[in-house]
Motif scaffolding. Structure first.
Motif, PDB file in Angstrom:
ATOM      1  N   HIS A 173       0.653  -1.381  -0.210  1.00 24.53           N
ATOM      2  CA  HIS A 173      -0.226   0.139  -0.094  1.00 24.53           C
ATOM      3  C   HIS A 173       0.621   1.362   0.141  1.00 24.53           C
ATOM      4  O   HIS A 173       0.212   2.051  -0.449  1.00 24.53           O
ATOM      5  CB  HIS A 173      -0.874  -0.326   1.220  1.00 24.53           C
ATOM      6  N   ASN A 174       1.886   0.953   0.754  1.00 25.51           N
ATOM      7  CA  ASN A 174       2.696   2.028   0.562  1.00 25.51           C
ATOM      8  C   ASN A 174       4.009   1.865  -0.785  1.00 25.51           C
ATOM      9  O   ASN A 174       4.885   1.205  -0.758  1.00 25.51           O
ATOM     10  CB  ASN A 174       3.641   2.601   1.114  1.00 25.51           C
ATOM     11  N   ALA A 175       3.563   2.558  -2.072  1.00 30.12           N
ATOM     12  CA  ALA A 175       3.634   2.254  -3.813  1.00 30.12           C
ATOM     13  C   ALA A 175       5.164   2.819  -3.338  1.00 30.12           C
ATOM     14  O   ALA A 175       6.298   2.625  -4.249  1.00 30.12           O
ATOM     15  CB  ALA A 175       3.748   3.494  -5.030  1.00 30.12           C
ATOM     16  N   ALA A 176       5.707   4.038  -2.303  1.00 26.76           N
ATOM     17  CA  ALA A 176       6.543   4.372  -2.544  1.00 26.76           C
ATOM     18  C   ALA A 176       8.566   3.549  -2.323  1.00 26.76           C
ATOM     19  O   ALA A 176       9.190   3.760  -1.835  1.00 26.76           O
ATOM     20  CB  ALA A 176       7.088   6.436  -1.416  1.00 26.76           C
ATOM     21  N   VAL A 177       7.230   2.910  -1.359  1.00 26.99           N
ATOM     22  CA  VAL A 177       8.950   2.027  -1.297  1.00 26.99           C
ATOM     23  C   VAL A 177       7.851   0.082  -1.412  1.00 26.99           C
ATOM     24  O   VAL A 177       9.666  -0.084  -1.761  1.00 26.99           O
ATOM     25  CB  VAL A 177       8.436   1.541   0.640  1.00 26.99           C
ATOM     26  N   TYR A 178       7.397   0.087  -2.168  1.00 29.00           N
ATOM     27  CA  TYR A 178       6.930  -1.492  -2.670  1.00 29.00           C
ATOM     28  C   TYR A 178       6.405  -1.142  -3.642  1.00 29.00           C
ATOM     29  O   TYR A 178       5.094  -1.053  -3.295  1.00 29.00           O
ATOM     30  CB  TYR A 178       6.347  -2.357  -1.558  1.00 29.00           C
ATOM     31  N   THR A 179       6.300  -0.600  -4.928  1.00 29.66           N
ATOM     32  CA  THR A 179       5.572  -1.191  -6.089  1.00 29.66           C
ATOM     33  C   THR A 179       4.915  -2.842  -6.365  1.00 29.66           C
ATOM     34  O   THR A 179       5.384  -4.136  -6.036  1.00 29.66           O
ATOM     35  CB  THR A 179       6.718  -1.630  -7.590  1.00 29.66           C
ATOM     36  N   PRO A 180       3.474  -2.878  -7.238  1.00 29.81           N
ATOM     37  CA  PRO A 180       3.563  -4.444  -7.075  1.00 29.81           C
ATOM     38  C   PRO A 180       4.686  -5.256  -8.156  1.00 29.81           C
ATOM     39  O   PRO A 180       4.922  -4.783  -8.682  1.00 29.81           O
ATOM     40  CB  PRO A 180       2.251  -3.855  -8.274  1.00 29.81           C
ATOM     41  N   HIS A 181       4.578  -6.289  -7.768  1.00 26.36           N
ATOM     42  CA  HIS A 181       5.167  -7.273  -7.927  1.00 26.36           C
ATOM     43  C   HIS A 181       4.395  -8.393  -8.506  1.00 26.36           C
ATOM     44  O   HIS A 181       3.526  -9.068  -7.137  1.00 26.36           O
ATOM     45  CB  HIS A 181       6.548  -7.835  -6.636  1.00 26.36           C
ATOM     46  N   PHE A 182       5.022  -9.034  -9.884  1.00 22.87           N
ATOM     47  CA  PHE A 182       3.922  -9.505 -10.186  1.00 22.87           C
ATOM     48  C   PHE A 182       4.744 -11.147 -10.242  1.00 22.87           C
ATOM     49  O   PHE A 182       5.544 -10.993 -10.992  1.00 22.87           O
ATOM     50  CB  PHE A 182       3.691  -9.621 -11.316  1.00 22.87           C
ATOM     51  N   TYR A 183       4.459 -12.361 -10.166  1.00 26.36           N
ATOM     52  CA  TYR A 183       4.814 -13.532 -10.163  1.00 26.36           C
ATOM     53  C   TYR A 183       3.991 -14.048 -11.341  1.00 26.36           C
ATOM     54  O   TYR A 183       2.824 -14.730 -10.595  1.00 26.36           O
ATOM     55  CB  TYR A 183       5.022 -14.246  -8.417  1.00 26.36           C
ATOM     56  N   SER A 184       4.862 -14.940 -12.887  1.00 24.75           N
ATOM     57  CA  SER A 184       3.621 -15.881 -13.113  1.00 24.75           C
ATOM     58  C   SER A 184       3.591 -17.057 -12.346  1.00 24.75           C
ATOM     59  O   SER A 184       4.024 -17.334 -11.663  1.00 24.75           O
ATOM     60  CB  SER A 184       4.541 -15.909 -14.638  1.00 24.75           C
ATOM     61  N   ARG A 185       2.936 -17.529 -12.892  1.00 26.20           N
ATOM     62  CA  ARG A 185       2.401 -19.615 -12.769  1.00 26.20           C
ATOM     63  C   ARG A 185       3.744 -20.188 -12.446  1.00 26.20           C
ATOM     64  O   ARG A 185       4.194 -20.558 -11.671  1.00 26.20           O
ATOM     65  CB  ARG A 185       1.505 -19.733 -13.541  1.00 26.20           C
ATOM     66  N   GLU A 186       4.294 -20.473 -13.875  1.00 26.17           N
ATOM     67  CA  GLU A 186       5.676 -20.783 -13.614  1.00 26.17           C
ATOM     68  C   GLU A 186       5.970 -19.806 -12.209  1.00 26.17           C
ATOM     69  O   GLU A 186       7.251 -21.449 -11.684  1.00 26.17           O
ATOM     70  CB  GLU A 186       6.503 -20.699 -14.716  1.00 26.17           C
ATOM     71  N   GLU A 187       6.555 -18.894 -11.791  1.00 32.64           N
ATOM     72  CA  GLU A 187       7.563 -18.216 -10.509  1.00 32.64           C
ATOM     73  C   GLU A 187       6.559 -18.953  -9.361  1.00 32.64           C
ATOM     74  O   GLU A 187       7.429 -19.591  -8.729  1.00 32.64           O
ATOM     75  CB  GLU A 187       7.389 -16.727 -10.294  1.00 32.64           C
ATOM     76  N   VAL A 188       5.627 -18.724  -9.113  1.00 31.72           N
ATOM     77  CA  VAL A 188       4.917 -19.538  -8.104  1.00 31.72           C
ATOM     78  C   VAL A 188       5.446 -21.134  -7.531  1.00 31.72           C
ATOM     79  O   VAL A 188       5.231 -21.237  -6.777  1.00 31.72           O
ATOM     80  CB  VAL A 188       3.386 -19.389  -8.654  1.00 31.72           C
ATOM     81  N   GLU A 189       5.113 -21.553  -9.364  1.00 29.65           N
ATOM     82  CA  GLU A 189       5.114 -22.826  -8.511  1.00 29.65           C
ATOM     83  C   GLU A 189       6.939 -23.558  -7.863  1.00 29.65           C
ATOM     84  O   GLU A 189       7.428 -24.332  -7.501  1.00 29.65           O
ATOM     85  CB  GLU A 189       5.243 -23.561 -10.036  1.00 29.65           C
ATOM     86  N   LYS A 190       7.967 -22.064  -9.232  1.00 33.78           N
ATOM     87  CA  LYS A 190       9.165 -22.844  -8.460  1.00 33.78           C
ATOM     88  C   LYS A 190       9.454 -21.857  -8.030  1.00 33.78           C
ATOM     89  O   LYS A 190      10.988 -22.764  -6.803  1.00 33.78           O
ATOM     90  CB  LYS A 190       9.823 -22.619 -10.149  1.00 33.78           C
ATOM     91  N   LEU A 191       9.400 -20.725  -7.469  1.00 35.50           N
ATOM     92  CA  LEU A 191       9.970 -20.013  -6.222  1.00 35.50           C
ATOM     93  C   LEU A 191      10.503 -21.258  -4.799  1.00 35.50           C
ATOM     94  O   LEU A 191      11.212 -21.527  -4.431  1.00 35.50           O
ATOM     95  CB  LEU A 191      10.290 -18.399  -6.089  1.00 35.50           C
ATOM     96  N   PRO A 192       9.094 -20.888  -4.220  1.00 38.03           N
ATOM     97  CA  PRO A 192       7.844 -21.111  -5.380  1.00 38.03           C
ATOM     98  C   PRO A 192       7.204 -19.947  -4.147  1.00 38.03           C
ATOM     99  O   PRO A 192       7.629 -18.774  -3.677  1.00 38.03           O
ATOM    100  CB  PRO A 192       7.015 -22.789  -3.957  1.00 38.03           C
TER     101      PRO A 192
END
Length: 206
Positions: A173-192
């Motif tokens: 919610h504080n965009a100045a500190v953390y911008t939205p970060h997207f993880y693909s389906r592949e990243e969700v599975e592999k990172l996880p």
């Protein structure tokens, strides 16, 4: 929303209540109002139970029943930890830093809860550095809900979650500190990337 019915801005309400705007915004975003619940109830002309989420009826409750007929709800103690690692809250006795109490009726459903001390300002003004969040253990949340999420096996992060067919987005919610970060389906599975639980309450320590 109660404030909109009064035709007032967040800043106007905060001033009228004698609160700083950040604190008032936090209340509107789901933060705990217990500290000022009576003041807020008088200002918006609703019951304290309504503000605390104990009833959907904003009107003052009916007169209390005699003590012999009054139903008492007990509290359930949950551990508060300083961090969550490897997908599980660290509940070894030496890792528990505090305890908080929730309504026992929540626990009777079989759900498990733990508390977590938040570090960092990425979720301000909704959740502040040093706040204690109450987390219900669950692997899925609805879009727009705030969750504790484990990324790449490291300590968990607290973020708003948005899921789509393409993947998972973590939103601070504080965009100045953390911008939205997207993880693909592949990243969700592999990172996880794994949801540990949903944040149901935030408690500020004054």
């Amino acid at each position: 929303m109660l404030r909109e019915l009064k035709g007032m801005s967040q800043a106007d309400c905060a001033k009228a209540l004698g609160l700083d705007r950040t604190t008032y915004v936090k209340y509107e975003n789901g933060g705990s109002v217990r500290r000022n619940v009576e003041k807020l109830a008088r200002f918006f002309n609703v019951s304290t139970d309504y503000l605390l989420g104990n009833t959907d009826n904003p009107a003052d409750p009916a007169p209390a029943q005699p003590p012999a007929q009054k139903v008492t709800h007990y509290t359930y103690r949950i551990p508060v930890v300083g961090r969550v690692a490897a997908g599980q809250p660290i509940l070894a006795q030496e890792e528990i830093i505090d305890y908080e109490y929730i309504d026992e009726r929540l626990h009777k459903g079989g759900d498990q809860y733990f508390g977590l001390v938040v570090k960092g300002s990425s979720m301000e003004p909704t959740i502040h550095d040093g706040d204690t969040i109450i987390v219900r253990v669950q692997e899925r949340v609805e879009n727009g809900q705030i969750a504790v999420v484990l990324v790449d096996g490291e300590d968990a992060t607290v973020k708003e979650v948005k899921e789509s067919e393409d993947g998972l987005t973590l939103i601070g919610h504080n965009a100045a500190v953390y911008t939205p970060h997207f993880y693909s389906r592949e990243e969700v599975e592999k990172l996880p990337v794994r949801i540990i639980g949903r944040v149901i309450q935030s408690i500020s320590k004054f």
